[in-house]
Scaffold this motif. Structure first.
Motif, PDB file in Angstrom:
ATOM      1  N   HIS A 332       0.832  -1.200   0.000  1.00 19.90           N
ATOM      2  CA  HIS A 332       0.000   0.000   0.000  1.00 19.90           C
ATOM      3  C   HIS A 332       0.874   1.261   0.000  1.00 19.90           C
ATOM      4  O   HIS A 332       0.582   2.237  -0.716  1.00 19.90           O
ATOM      5  N   GLU A 333       1.916   1.239   0.798  1.00 23.67           N
ATOM      6  CA  GLU A 333       2.805   2.388   0.831  1.00 23.67           C
ATOM      7  C   GLU A 333       3.520   2.561  -0.511  1.00 23.67           C
ATOM      8  O   GLU A 333       3.751   3.689  -0.974  1.00 23.67           O
ATOM      9  N   TYR A 334       3.857   1.429  -1.135  1.00 28.03           N
ATOM     10  CA  TYR A 334       4.526   1.492  -2.438  1.00 28.03           C
ATOM     11  C   TYR A 334       3.624   2.136  -3.490  1.00 28.03           C
ATOM     12  O   TYR A 334       4.071   2.987  -4.279  1.00 28.03           O
ATOM     13  N   VAL A 335       2.343   1.737  -3.508  1.00 25.63           N
ATOM     14  CA  VAL A 335       1.415   2.303  -4.485  1.00 25.63           C
ATOM     15  C   VAL A 335       1.227   3.798  -4.234  1.00 25.63           C
ATOM     16  O   VAL A 335       1.230   4.613  -5.174  1.00 25.63           O
ATOM     17  N   ALA A 336       1.087   4.177  -2.977  1.00 26.74           N
ATOM     18  CA  ALA A 336       0.922   5.602  -2.662  1.00 26.74           C
ATOM     19  C   ALA A 336       2.147   6.406  -3.079  1.00 26.74           C
ATOM     20  O   ALA A 336       2.041   7.506  -3.653  1.00 26.74           O
ATOM     21  N   GLU A 337       3.333   5.867  -2.819  1.00 27.72           N
ATOM     22  CA  GLU A 337       4.556   6.575  -3.199  1.00 27.72           C
ATOM     23  C   GLU A 337       4.691   6.653  -4.721  1.00 27.72           C
ATOM     24  O   GLU A 337       5.121   7.679  -5.271  1.00 27.72           O
ATOM     25  N   LEU A 338       4.318   5.575  -5.406  1.00 24.20           N
ATOM     26  CA  LEU A 338       4.417   5.577  -6.868  1.00 24.20           C
ATOM     27  C   LEU A 338       3.504   6.618  -7.485  1.00 24.20           C
ATOM     28  O   LEU A 338       3.901   7.366  -8.390  1.00 24.20           O
ATOM     29  N   PHE A 339       2.271   6.702  -7.001  1.00 22.17           N
ATOM     30  CA  PHE A 339       1.348   7.696  -7.548  1.00 22.17           C
ATOM     31  C   PHE A 339       1.799   9.118  -7.232  1.00 22.17           C
ATOM     32  O   PHE A 339       1.475  10.063  -7.963  1.00 22.17           O
ATOM     33  N   GLY A 340       2.537   9.252  -6.149  1.00 21.57           N
ATOM     34  CA  GLY A 340       3.065  10.573  -5.860  1.00 21.57           C
ATOM     35  C   GLY A 340       4.255  10.929  -6.730  1.00 21.57           C
ATOM     36  O   GLY A 340       4.549  12.115  -6.951  1.00 21.57           O
ATOM     37  N   SER A 341       4.936   9.912  -7.265  1.00 25.49           N
ATOM     38  CA  SER A 341       6.137  10.155  -8.061  1.00 25.49           C
ATOM     39  C   SER A 341       5.854  10.301  -9.544  1.00 25.49           C
ATOM     40  O   SER A 341       6.619  10.976 -10.246  1.00 25.49           O
ATOM     41  N   VAL A 342       4.773   9.673 -10.040  1.00 27.55           N
ATOM     42  CA  VAL A 342       4.552   9.655 -11.484  1.00 27.55           C
ATOM     43  C   VAL A 342       4.177  11.024 -12.029  1.00 27.55           C
ATOM     44  O   VAL A 342       4.153  11.220 -13.255  1.00 27.55           O
ATOM     45  N   GLU A 343       3.892  11.986 -11.158  1.00 29.24           N
ATOM     46  CA  GLU A 343       3.588  13.341 -11.622  1.00 29.24           C
ATOM     47  C   GLU A 343       4.833  14.231 -11.657  1.00 29.24           C
ATOM     48  O   GLU A 343       4.752  15.401 -12.041  1.00 29.24           O
ATOM     49  N   GLN A 344       5.990  13.685 -11.266  1.00 24.63           N
ATOM     50  CA  GLN A 344       7.228  14.454 -11.283  1.00 24.63           C
ATOM     51  C   GLN A 344       7.974  14.187 -12.582  1.00 24.63           C
ATOM     52  O   GLN A 344       8.171  13.043 -12.982  1.00 24.63           O
ATOM     53  N   GLU A 345       8.429  15.240 -13.231  1.00 26.03           N
ATOM     54  CA  GLU A 345       9.034  15.126 -14.557  1.00 26.03           C
ATOM     55  C   GLU A 345      10.323  14.316 -14.522  1.00 26.03           C
ATOM     56  O   GLU A 345      10.596  13.516 -15.424  1.00 26.03           O
ATOM     57  N   GLU A 346      11.152  14.502 -13.476  1.00 25.94           N
ATOM     58  CA  GLU A 346      12.410  13.782 -13.408  1.00 25.94           C
ATOM     59  C   GLU A 346      12.181  12.278 -13.292  1.00 25.94           C
ATOM     60  O   GLU A 346      12.871  11.463 -13.919  1.00 25.94           O
ATOM     61  N   PHE A 347      11.194  11.892 -12.476  1.00 25.26           N
ATOM     62  CA  PHE A 347      10.857  10.470 -12.320  1.00 25.26           C
ATOM     63  C   PHE A 347      10.370   9.892 -13.650  1.00 25.26           C
ATOM     64  O   PHE A 347      10.731   8.785 -14.036  1.00 25.26           O
ATOM     65  N   CYS A 348       9.558  10.657 -14.362  1.00 28.55           N
ATOM     66  CA  CYS A 348       9.024  10.185 -15.638  1.00 28.55           C
ATOM     67  C   CYS A 348      10.150  10.020 -16.662  1.00 28.55           C
ATOM     68  O   CYS A 348      10.149   9.074 -17.465  1.00 28.55           O
ATOM     69  N   ARG A 349      11.120  10.943 -16.653  1.00 26.56           N
ATOM     70  CA  ARG A 349      12.218  10.857 -17.621  1.00 26.56           C
ATOM     71  C   ARG A 349      13.046   9.592 -17.385  1.00 26.56           C
ATOM     72  O   ARG A 349      13.379   8.871 -18.328  1.00 26.56           O
ATOM     73  N   ARG A 350      13.361   9.297 -16.135  1.00 25.88           N
ATOM     74  CA  ARG A 350      14.136   8.084 -15.844  1.00 25.88           C
ATOM     75  C   ARG A 350      13.339   6.830 -16.197  1.00 25.88           C
ATOM     76  O   ARG A 350      13.911   5.845 -16.667  1.00 25.88           O
ATOM     77  N   SER A 351      12.043   6.864 -15.979  1.00 27.47           N
ATOM     78  CA  SER A 351      11.208   5.701 -16.295  1.00 27.47           C
ATOM     79  C   SER A 351      11.219   5.417 -17.796  1.00 27.47           C
ATOM     80  O   SER A 351      11.300   4.269 -18.230  1.00 27.47           O
ATOM     81  N   ARG A 352      11.146   6.488 -18.613  1.00 29.65           N
ATOM     82  CA  ARG A 352      11.148   6.282 -20.073  1.00 29.65           C
ATOM     83  C   ARG A 352      12.507   5.766 -20.540  1.00 29.65           C
ATOM     84  O   ARG A 352      12.591   4.951 -21.471  1.00 29.65           O
ATOM     85  N   GLU A 353      13.574   6.222 -19.909  1.00 30.73           N
ATOM     86  CA  GLU A 353      14.898   5.737 -20.285  1.00 30.73           C
ATOM     87  C   GLU A 353      15.067   4.252 -19.958  1.00 30.73           C
ATOM     88  O   GLU A 353      15.641   3.499 -20.742  1.00 30.73           O
ATOM     89  N   LEU A 354      14.566   3.845 -18.795  1.00 32.30           N
ATOM     90  CA  LEU A 354      14.662   2.432 -18.419  1.00 32.30           C
ATOM     91  C   LEU A 354      13.788   1.549 -19.302  1.00 32.30           C
ATOM     92  O   LEU A 354      14.137   0.408 -19.588  1.00 32.30           O
TER      93      LEU A 354
END
Length: 838
Positions: A332-354
């Motif tokens: 549950h904590e992981y899902v909450a943290e993930l949803f909080g991170s997916v709106e950050q541009e830096e997190f999204c950029r690293r995700s697309r690179e991976l």
């Protein structure tokens, strides 16, 4: 496919928030080993509601379930990659695809998984031992229908496939699906739990409805077979459509509700997924179906789709089973943290690179509609959706990789591993997830058990209340269940009532489970074992005459068939017993004389003791019979007669060897004479005791009530239950008698010596004559005369052996002691020629 999914979700309003994110970039990661993921994100939302009434909740909730399962897989893979003990130095990657609950949609990524690693082509080979597919294992899909299709593909290449929701019993066939596994129990376990629930509350008149898919049809078929063997009667069985957009779907639902209402059952068992279950419950409320007990399954019991129906409280009581799955710590904590991170541009950029650049020849793994989902949209699904099964599925593959690679605490060797090499470790290797141990059973499943869930309404809010557990046995906390009845007690659901003593069941209508209780007719009774017809036969310790007979006539009194024994039979039994006892004492007195040694020494009084017991066994036929007496009658006759024949058989063999094999006789006689002859006696008695035990297991004689022989009384007699068991019981004595006869009837003895062989020959002939008449009479006479026939056979057999074998010897011992000499009573060994002895 992606455009279609996007249009569906936009049409039904899946996206609760327009805020963009990069959640879609989280569903593809490269790695040393790739796990394929098949998850229902869109889940064929067109067919989940009627065309005229689109329901945004359906698309929203089903999409949320699939998203939670996908995130559970991603969470498990990240845990494994961060672990320093499970797969150190190895990185797991994953590809996730949406199945939409459609076979054709699921087929495309499945074919991609089968392609050779690094290419988009599938090699057509005769031997796939060295073939390396794109993925090491496949997680999913969720539905049984899809697994039946994909499991055949993956089993052809022996690629492990682990489903987190497919429960069809057909998938338990490991010959057809050798590489298919699942982390949920099969429908067989679920149906067993449902049957135990119905039996617990005494509900034996129920309706069953299933969705028209593999899950509904398979579970309903299992339920029908188990219910029939457990005296649970099915008033109605039907299927409801899964494609609710079909023109005839509404009519089929209406017909199902009307038929349930016409049966007047109070319990309905529903095997269906959440959308068909919702449609049926909605129509039941709309058509005014009375309050029932709805027995649900894990497919819809915890679903908000079914629970969110308007006025759902009016359907009655909802009881059902959900899997006893553990929790996933930190998810549950992981899902909450993930949803909080997916709106950050830096997190999204690293995700697309991976995730890497998209492959133009492969289906797009992006989930565009995921970028519009927020934590609030998935929170309800997060509370009830079981992510534990997905978590265990991923870990099962990781542990198999650990074993196949030969990993240690320091690292894993960089050796190639083929997919088929994982199967051995998945079949044999237990693995641990969050402190809980798991192992795939013989059908490649894990039986984690079920929890019994009760829908409890408190201040208008639905609470899923656990009220019991099932793990091989069912335990229910009844005090926590409040039924819809006025007294809050369980309702009755029976087509029949329990018949009273003196009544029997008369079937009414076309259903064998519906009948009236009718009074038994005169001279008949009702069996307390619950048989469906009145029978003139006593099956248990007591019986009850028909009520009409009890009211209008004096009841019949049970009597023994021989009360008491006539004077002639009593005197004859006493005389036989006295003769046997006197002869035994006489032989004991002259035990060291030549004639006693010629007759077998101590074996003669031993045989006479068995004849004495056989005479006394006539007492078993005196007085009121019982089930125990009936079982002992044949056993006592066979065992006592064997005790006598087992002492005659060594003497008969001794004579035959001396007469027919004089040269070899000195070496062979020591095995049938002296102390070793007692071993033959003991072996024969042990064999007969074993046959007596077999007779008791196969079918001993039982008590029968004879109403017809006497006008005002009932005769209680013993009847033969199994003629095969009867023949087996007496077969050994027949073989011993035949052996004694064949060994002695041709033996010649000089005229001036005692002929011991003739006594055995005539004794066995007397037994044969008695048995011929006994068997014919015993098989053809009525039951009332069988006891008399048995007594006569016992006494005739005993007197025949006494008169032919023992009485002539007693005559010499008492009246002709001058003949009791070594020359006249010479044994077989002493009669051998001198050259044979030399």
């Amino acid at each position: 496919i992606q455009l279609l999914q996007l249009w569906l979700c936009l049409s039904f309003g899946c996206a609760a928030s327009p805020r963009p994110s990069c959640l879609s970039a989280q569903f593809q990661r490269p790695g040393d080993f790739i796990l394929g993921g098949l998850f229902p994100f869109g889940q064929d939302t067109v067919n989940l509601t009627a065309r005229s009434q689109p329901t945004p909740l359906l698309c929203e909730r089903l999409f949320a379930d699939g998203l939670i399962w996908a995130l559970a897989m991603r969470f498990a893979i990240e845990q494994i990659n961060n672990s320093s003990s499970l797969l150190p130095g190895v990185t797991l990657g994953y590809d996730m695809y949406d199945t939409c609950f459609e076979p054709l949609v699921a087929l495309q990524p499945s074919l991609l998984f089968l392609t050779r690693k690094g290419t988009t082509g599938i090699g057509v080979l005769c031997n796939y031992t060295e073939y390396q597919p794109r993925v090491a294992a496949v997680i999913g899909p969720h539905k049984s229908d899809l697994c039946l299709l994909t499991a055949k593909l993956f089993s052809s290449f022996l690629i492990p496939q682990v489903s987190y929701g497919a429960s069809s019993e057909s998938l338990s066939n490991t010959e057809l699906y050798p590489s298919f596994y699942r982390t949920v129990p099969s429908d067989k376990n679920l149906v067993e739990a449902v049957v135990l629930l119905l039996r617990h509350f005494g509900w034996n008149w129920v309706a069953t409805v299933g969705s028209d898919d593999e899950y509904g049809r398979g579970a309903q078929a299992l339920f029908l077979s188990m219910a029939g063997s457990d005296d649970i009667c099915i008033a109605f069985e039907g299927l409801i459509p899964t494609d609710l957009a079909e023109p005839d779907a509404r009519r089929q639902l209406d017909d199902t509700v009307r038929l349930i209402n016409s049966t007047q059952v109070n319990v309905v068992v529903l095997f269906a997924y959440s959308a068909p279950a919702r449609a049926l419950l909605e129509r039941s409320i709309g058509m005014g179906l009375g309050k029932k007990v709805w027995v649900g399954t894990e497919a819809w019991m915890l679903s908000d789709i079914a629970a969110s129906i308007p006025n759902i409280q009016s359907i009655g009581t909802v009881l059902g089973f959900a899997m006893s799955a553990g929790t996933v710590p930190g998810f549950h904590e992981y899902v909450a943290e993930l949803f909080g991170s997916v709106e950050q541009e830096e997190f999204c950029r690293r995700s697309r690179e991976l995730s890497g650049p998209p492959n133009a020849e492969a289906p797009d793994t992006r989930c565009p509609q995921c970028d519009s989902v927020t934590l609030g949209d998935v929170r309800p699904a997060l509370a009830v959706t079981t992510a534990h099964a997905v978590h265990v599925a991923v870990y099962s593959v990781a542990h198999a990789l650990h074993g196949a690679l030969g990993c240690t605490s320091r690292g894993c060797p960089k050796t190639p591993v083929r997919s088929w090499q994982l199967l051995h470790f998945m079949n044999t290797l237990p693995f641990e997830v969050n402190g809980q141990s798991f192992r795939f059973d013989q059908s490649h499943g894990t039986n984690t058990g079920y929890k019994l869930i009760f829908w409890a309404w408190r201040d208008g809010t639905l609470t899923y209340l656990p009220v019991g557990d099932y793990d091989q046995s069912l335990h229910i906390r009844r005090s926590q269940i409040q039924f819809h009845t006025a007294d809050k007690k369980e309702p009755r659901s029976e087509c029949f009532r329990r018949c009273q003593p003196g009544q029997f069941r008369r079937i009414k209508g076309f259903n064998l489970c519906c009948y009236d209780c009718t009074d038994c007719s005169e001279n008949t009774f009702w069996s307390s074992t619950g048989e469906r017809m009145t029978r003139p036969k006593l099956q248990s310790s007591g019986h009850t005459l028909g009520k009409e007979k009890q009211r209008k006539h004096h009841p019949k009194h049970p009597l023994s068939p021989v009360r008491p024994l006539p004077e002639a039979r009593t005197a004859l039994a006493a005389l036989t017993a006295a003769l046997s006892g006197a002869a035994a004492l006489l032989f004991l007195k002259h035990l060291r004389t030549p004639l006693a040694r010629l007759s077998g020494g101590g074996r003669s009084p031993f045989a006479l003791l068995w004849l004495l017991l056989q005479s006394l066994s006539c007492c078993l036929y005196v007085g009121r019979p019982s089930a125990a007496r009936c079982a002992l009658q044949q056993l006592s006759y066979a065992l006592c007669l064997n005790g006598c024949f087992s002492t005659l058989a060594p003497k008969a063999l001794e004579m035959a060897l001396a007469a027919e094999l004089p040269r070899r006789a000195p070496r062979l006689l020591r095995w049938v004479s002296g102390g070793r002859a007692w071993l033959l006696v003991a072996a024969s008695l042990l064999a007969q005791a074993a046959l007596c035990f077999c007779h008791l297991r196969l079918g001993p004689d039982f008590l029968v009530a004879d109403y017809e022989s006497l006008p005002s009384e009932v005769l209680l007699v013993c009847g033969t239950q199994s003629w095969a068991a009867f023949a087996l019981l007496h077969g050994l004595n027949g073989c011993l008698a035949l052996l004694c006869f064949l060994c002695t009837f041709m033996v010649q003895t000089p005229g001036k010596r005692y002929n011991a062989a003739r006594g055995i020959t005539f004794a066995t002939l007397a037994c044969f004559v008695v048995w011929i008449f006994f068997l014919v009479a015993f098989a053809t006479l009525r039951t009332v005369l069988r006891a008399v026939t048995q007594i006569c056979a016992i006494l005739a057999t005993t007197l025949g052996i006494l008169g032919s074998y023992f009485v002539p010897k007693c005559y010499i011992l008492v009246l002709r002691p001058d003949l009791n000499t070594g020359d006249y009573c010479q044994g077989p060994a002493e009669e051998l020629p001198e050259e044979a002895n030399g």
